[in-house]
Design a protein around this motif. Structure first.
Motif, mmCIF file in Angstrom:
data_model
loop_
_atom_site.group_PDB
_atom_site.id
_atom_site.type_symbol
_atom_site.label_atom_id
_atom_site.label_comp_id
_atom_site.label_asym_id
_atom_site.label_seq_id
_atom_site.Cartn_x
_atom_site.Cartn_y
_atom_site.Cartn_z
ATOM 1 N N UNK A 284 -6.076 5.400 -6.146
ATOM 2 C CA UNK A 284 -5.813 4.405 -6.836
ATOM 3 C C UNK A 284 -5.654 4.536 -8.312
ATOM 4 N N UNK A 285 -4.826 3.618 -9.136
ATOM 5 C CA UNK A 285 -4.907 3.830 -10.487
ATOM 6 C C UNK A 285 -5.754 2.783 -10.746
ATOM 7 N N UNK B 37 -10.754 -4.418 -3.306
ATOM 8 C CA UNK B 37 -11.518 -5.344 -3.863
ATOM 9 C C UNK B 37 -13.006 -4.930 -4.114
ATOM 10 N N UNK B 38 -13.552 -4.616 -3.115
ATOM 11 C CA UNK B 38 -14.933 -3.953 -3.177
ATOM 12 C C UNK B 38 -15.161 -3.004 -4.158
ATOM 13 N N UNK B 39 -14.260 -1.953 -4.242
ATOM 14 C CA UNK B 39 -14.255 -1.137 -5.110
ATOM 15 C C UNK B 39 -14.136 -1.217 -6.543
ATOM 16 N N UNK B 40 -13.257 -2.447 -6.752
ATOM 17 C CA UNK B 40 -13.098 -2.881 -8.057
ATOM 18 C C UNK B 40 -14.409 -3.448 -8.539
ATOM 19 N N UNK B 41 -15.061 -4.215 -7.644
ATOM 20 C CA UNK B 41 -16.506 -4.939 -8.193
ATOM 21 C C UNK B 41 -17.479 -3.640 -8.532
ATOM 22 N N UNK C 160 -7.715 -2.219 -9.414
ATOM 23 C CA UNK C 160 -7.380 -1.055 -8.618
ATOM 24 C C UNK C 160 -5.785 -1.179 -8.011
ATOM 25 N N UNK C 161 -4.961 -0.363 -8.556
ATOM 26 C CA UNK C 161 -3.549 -0.489 -8.133
ATOM 27 C C UNK C 161 -3.802 0.397 -6.845
ATOM 28 N N UNK C 162 -3.614 -0.132 -5.482
ATOM 29 C CA UNK C 162 -3.382 0.530 -4.362
ATOM 30 C C UNK C 162 -1.901 1.173 -4.048
ATOM 31 N N UNK C 163 -1.186 0.551 -4.408
ATOM 32 C CA UNK C 163 0.220 0.928 -4.671
ATOM 33 C C UNK C 163 1.094 0.046 -5.722
#
Length: 132
Positions: free
Chosen positions: A32-33, A85-89, A118-121
């Motif tokens: 992730x970025x 989404x969860x990791x962004x939180x 979080x940029x997944x792609x």
């Protein structure tokens, strides 16, 4: 509203439970970025939103603690789908704790909001916004 964004990256392994995730149910890696955006309505006495060096150090510490791990094995995430989404939180909440604990310096007291993206792609990302 003034904002400053600090960018870093995060590399993890995980699997996601549930048919909705298709092949992502199997163990896979994700890079992730990470963009952490700090906001405030007025600049501080030095005309800053945040000390960028302190902010970058705290963002790096948070993502380093998660990086190069299989999150399926992490006790903090037991039984949890560690979606983007969860990791962004998770990252936003950990940054908010750093801000409240004073790790980002005196100037951070004027911050009113935080967004972690979080940029997944290059075509998909997730944000989590929270008040401070």
């Amino acid at each position: 509203m003034f904002t400053v964004t600090i960018r870093d990256h995060l590399m993890i392994a995980h699997s996601l439970r549930g048919e909705v995730f298709g092949p992502a149910q199997r163990l896979h890696g994700a890079t992730y970025v990470v963009d952490a955006t700090f906001q405030r309505p007025e600049l501080d006495g030095d005309n800053l939103v945040i000390d960028m060096d302190l902010a970058a150090r705290e963002v790096r510490g948070i993502v380093s603690a998660l990086s190069y791990q299989n999150l399926d094995d992490a006790p903090d995430f037991a039984g949890t789908n560690t979606t983007t989404e969860f990791l962004a939180k998770v990252i936003a909440d950990r940054l908010a704790s750093c801000i409240h604990d004073g790790a980002l310096g005196h100037g951070a007291r004027g911050l009113t909001g935080l967004t972690v993206r979080l940029h997944e792609s290059h075509i998909a990302w997730a944000d989590y916004q929270r008040a401070l």
